[in-house]
Enzyme design. Structure first.
Site, PDB file in Angstrom:
ATOM      1  CD  GLU A   1      -2.843   1.243   2.368  1.00  0.00           C
ATOM      2  OE1 GLU A   1      -2.764   0.446   3.315  1.00  0.00           O
ATOM      3  OE2 GLU A   1      -3.806   2.032   2.208  1.00  0.00           O
TER       4      GLU A   1
ATOM      5  CB  CYS B   1      -7.472   2.748   4.035  1.00  0.00           C
ATOM      6  SG  CYS B   1      -7.955   1.840   5.506  1.00  0.00           S
TER       7      CYS B   1
ATOM      8  CG  ASN C   1      -8.877  -2.420   2.076  1.00  0.00           C
ATOM      9  OD1 ASN C   1      -8.207  -3.454   2.110  1.00  0.00           O
ATOM     10  ND2 ASN C   1      -8.709  -1.454   2.951  1.00  0.00           N
ATOM     11  CD  GLU C   2      -9.483  -2.875   7.656  1.00  0.00           C
ATOM     12  OE1 GLU C   2      -8.517  -3.509   8.058  1.00  0.00           O
ATOM     13  OE2 GLU C   2      -9.618  -1.658   7.886  1.00  0.00           O
TER      14      GLU C   2
HETATM   15  O1  AHR Z   1      -2.223  -1.524   6.816  1.00  0.00           O
HETATM   16  C1  AHR Z   1      -2.725  -0.262   7.141  1.00  0.00           C
HETATM   17  C2  AHR Z   1      -4.238  -0.210   7.061  1.00  0.00           C
HETATM   18  O2  AHR Z   1      -4.830  -1.081   7.966  1.00  0.00           O
HETATM   19  C3  AHR Z   1      -4.816  -0.629   5.751  1.00  0.00           C
HETATM   20  O3  AHR Z   1      -4.798   0.396   4.836  1.00  0.00           O
HETATM   21  C4  AHR Z   1      -6.223  -0.980   6.099  1.00  0.00           C
HETATM   22  O4  AHR Z   1      -6.778  -1.908   5.213  1.00  0.00           O
HETATM   23  C5  AHR Z   1      -6.122  -1.454   7.519  1.00  0.00           C
HETATM   24  O5  AHR Z   1      -7.060  -0.839   8.298  1.00  0.00           O
END
Ligand code: AHR
Length: 705
Positions: free
Chosen positions: A60, A267, A421-422
């Site tokens: 990322e 994120c 993603n999350e």
């Molecule tokens: O790894 C950092 C962040 O942690 C990532 O962007 C996210 O997916 C998670 O909350």
């Protein structure tokens, strides 16, 4: 109202502390001190094959991982397209006569790149110009070559050239307007200017090494000169590519033998709002025309604010696919599902048939250059379908043709994509289902990664896991950022997961020595050995868990937002943390087939601080045993290789150990905690070995199943 990540993560951290887990009871019987513990590996009862994707990487653009890191462009804000047009640049002595810059729609280089620096000097001055500071300076190496390129257009007056100087940082205290007079590392002069935009390119060889150099551009003569797309790029890139990546960092990745590369996040995929979401189509094609976007991590953490953090997209989707290919990893792009980060605005793209608008509807255009079309879910689905065509389609297809035009005629052979993603909650499931169905309708064999949200348990996690399994999701992405003890206590997390149906991607995990989001978190040996212990549980369940990646991957020592991270670097150097070596010891010893392993005393994996797993490597004819001794005492073990054939006489042990659980690696001591290899005798199917205190050991024993 948006909730900041630190707040949310602090809540998450305290939630995790209360988890009653599948882990161990606090009071556990200790083995008799000094006596060898016997571990049986049922070599003659092999289990399922281990997925080639098992141990991979999570990339990322956080902590200056891309610009200022893996992507080695040295000029910050090279095209003057950032919201703050002169970010990274400053006028120098003699620049008083210069107008700073002009935002022009009249004859810019292109519509995508429509700002440029206009320098006007009323009188000639040797110091009329600008300095670019780089990304916390520019890392320059003695004897190395750097390609300087720039677009120039001469205006009224008699400007005869542009002087280009690469120099060390000047003396401090000389004031911001001072040119500074750092040692000159390289110099050139560009002439032959015309009244039309023209690209000039020259190679500079540095006479010295400097971790914090800078680039100075000064005008020769009086008048006006337009300047754009200023680039200083090392010649020494991975595979010597023109727009290639930083060699030492790619090497660290390649050395891991990663099974996959997840990108671009994280994120960052989601953006703080939908306008700032990651749009892969904006990151391909001509590098000079890629429009930068703010990096969502720039101001996320007040304690590590980096307002100058943008994404140039010089490292874009084509480069991510190319990197995956270079390091032998399956590409795993994660795409936005029509949701902005739920820790921030939580904006939602409307789903067909549902009422658009509402509190989380996307805001109207935010005045940014990026395509801002009030997207619906359809926009996101189409982006995904187009991405698959870009990666795998023939030259005759619209998006396949773009890949071919960029220099990759053969497909990238994309097999996995992540939808969201999350994400969490009904808003995710409502979008995931039609998204997944649309992808499957066109690409039935595509493996889809879905999200179980940010927490590894709880109501939202359970609801998502249940529904995703009902929808026959191929892979569910689970995340856990927790204290080191959580990792040791949850080694049995996957023991009772179903062996059929949906598989698991442990997509983001890292032990946090203090708390999630804390700037005091360290990449300590305690964190790393706890992850090693937990990973024996992944390996023992490799029929359920098919992918795993530590997160985040990279951090610049002077520009990070989030810690811990697997690899740290400055402008010239880099090192792997103890966590890196743990990951590497797994990913370079993945094996091909699961082997059941039990303790003769029937103790559970992890009991009295002994963790273990075993696999066969059918390609090399070896049995691989992983052992974690999380105790301050050395520990003898006997490994009983039941039914093993063709045992060799000696095995290879790789040991990662430190007596100090707080030990870390640093730029100056990169190998403070690093693996050491040794050989050991194998005289029978009962292999004896003494585990060092606080150690992670991988034994490779020649022998077949
Ligand atoms: O790894 C950092 C962040 O942690 C990532 O962007 C996210 O997916 C998670 O909350």
């Amino acid at each position: 109202m948006s909730t900041s990540l630190p707040t949310r993560f602090a809540q998450l951290a305290s939630g995790l502390a209360f988890c009653s887990t599948l882990g161990l009871a606090p009071a556990l019987a200790q083995s008799k001190p000094g006596a060898a513990t016997t571990l049986t590996v049922q070599v003659n009862k092999p289990g399922a094959p281990i997925a080639k994707t098992m141990y991979g990487l999570f990339f990322e653009d956080i902590n200056f991982a891309a610009d200022g890191g893996l992507y080695p462009e040295l000029v910050k804000n090279k095209s003057f397209e950032l919201d703050e047009h002169l970010l990274g640049w400053r006028g120098i002595r003699g620049a008083a006569a210069l107008s700073t810059y002009t935002v022009s729609s009249q004859q810019p280089i292109s519509n995508a790149n429509n700002h440029f620096l206009r320098m006007t000097a009323a009188t000639a001055s040797p110091d009329a110009g600008f300095i670019n500071e780089g990304f916390r300076g520019m890392g320059i190496k003695q004897g190395a070559d750097y390609t300087f390129s720039v677009y120039l257009r001469r205006g009224p007056g008699s400007v005869s050239g542009l002087n280009v100087t690469l120099e060390e940082e000047g003396q401090r205290g000389a004031g911001p307007e001072a040119a500074g007079s750092g040692n000159v590392l390289a110099q050139t002069r560009i002439t032959g200017l015309t009244g039309e935009w023209k690209k000039y390119s020259v190679v500079l060889k540095s006479t010295g090494t400097a971790p914090r150099a800078r680039l100075k551009l000064t005008m020769e003569g009086a008048g006006t000169l337009d300047v754009d797309v200023v680039s200083l790029f090392p010649k020494d890139t991975w595979n010597k590519r023109e727009n290639g990546l930083r060699t030492d960092l790619v090497q660290l990745l390649k050395d891991m033998n990663p099974g996959f590369l997840r990108f671009p996040g994280g994120c960052i995929v989601e953006g703080r709002n939908l306008t700032e979401r990651y749009q892969w189509k904006e990151t391909i094609g001509d590098v000079a025309s890629r429009v930068p976007l703010v990096n969502r991590w720039n101001m996320e953490f007040k304690h590590r604010s980096t307002p100058d953090y943008y994404q140039s997209f010089g490292l874009g989707f084509y480069e991510y696919f190319q990197l995956s290919e270079d390091i032998g990893a399956e590409p795993v792009p994660i795409l936005n599902v029509g949701m902005a980060c739920q820790f921030n605005s939580a904006e939602l793209a409307p789903v067909a048939g549902s009422t658009a608008g509402g509190p989380n509807a996307p805001a109207a255009s935010r005045g940014h250059n990026h395509a801002d079309d009030d997207p619906t879910l359809e926009t996101f689905i189409q982006d995904a379908l187009d991405l698959i065509e870009f990666a795998n389609g023939p030259a005759s297809s619209t998006w396949g043709a773009k890949r071919v035009a960029m220099g990759h005629p053969t497909p990238f052979n994309l097999k996995y994509i992540g939808i969201g993603n999350e994400q969490w909650g009904p808003q995710y499931l409502e979008r995931y289902e039609p998204f997944m169905k649309a992808v499957k309708a066109k690409y039935p064999t595509m493996n889809i990664v879905s999200s179980a949200g940010p927490s590894p348990d709880g109501e939202l996690f359970d609801a998502a896991s249940k529904r995703l399994r009902e929808l026959k999701a191929e892979v569910i992405d689970e995340h856990y950022y927790a204290k080191p003890e959580w990792f040791r206590q949850n080694v049995g997390r996957y023991d009772n997961y179903p062996t059929t149906g949906t598989k698991i991607f442990a997509g983001e995990y890292a032990a946090q020595s203090v708390a999630i989001g804390s700037p005091d978190n360290k990449n300590s040996w305690d964190c790393a050995i706890s992850e090693a212990a937990f990973m024996t549980g992944l390996e023992r369940n490799a029929d359920k868990v098919i992918m795993a990646s530590y997160a985040p991957l990279f951090a610049h020592v002077d520009a990070w937002q989030w810690t811990p991270d697997m690899i740290w670097f400055d402008n010239l150097r880099s090192y792997g943390t103890p966590n890196y070596y743990v990951q590497k010891m797994y990913s370079t010893n993945p094996g091909t087939t699961m082997l059941p392993m039990q303790r003769a005393d029937n103790a559970k994996n992890g009991q009295d601080n002994l963790f273990s797993s075993a696999v066969a490597d059918d390609k090399t004819g070896e049995i691989i045993v992983k052992l974690v001794n999380y105790s301050p005492e050395a520990r003898p073990v006997t490994i009983n290789l039941q039914g093993a054939k063709k045992l060799g006489k000696a095995g290879k042990a790789t040991v990662l150990a430190s007596n100090d659980l707080n030990a870390v690696n640093t730029l100056d001591q990169p190998l403070n905690v690093a693996p050491k290899d040794a050989s050991f005798k194998v005289s029978s199917a009962n292999v004896t070995y003494t585990l060092a205190p606080h150690s992670f050991t991988v034994l490779r024993i020649p022998g077949k199943r």
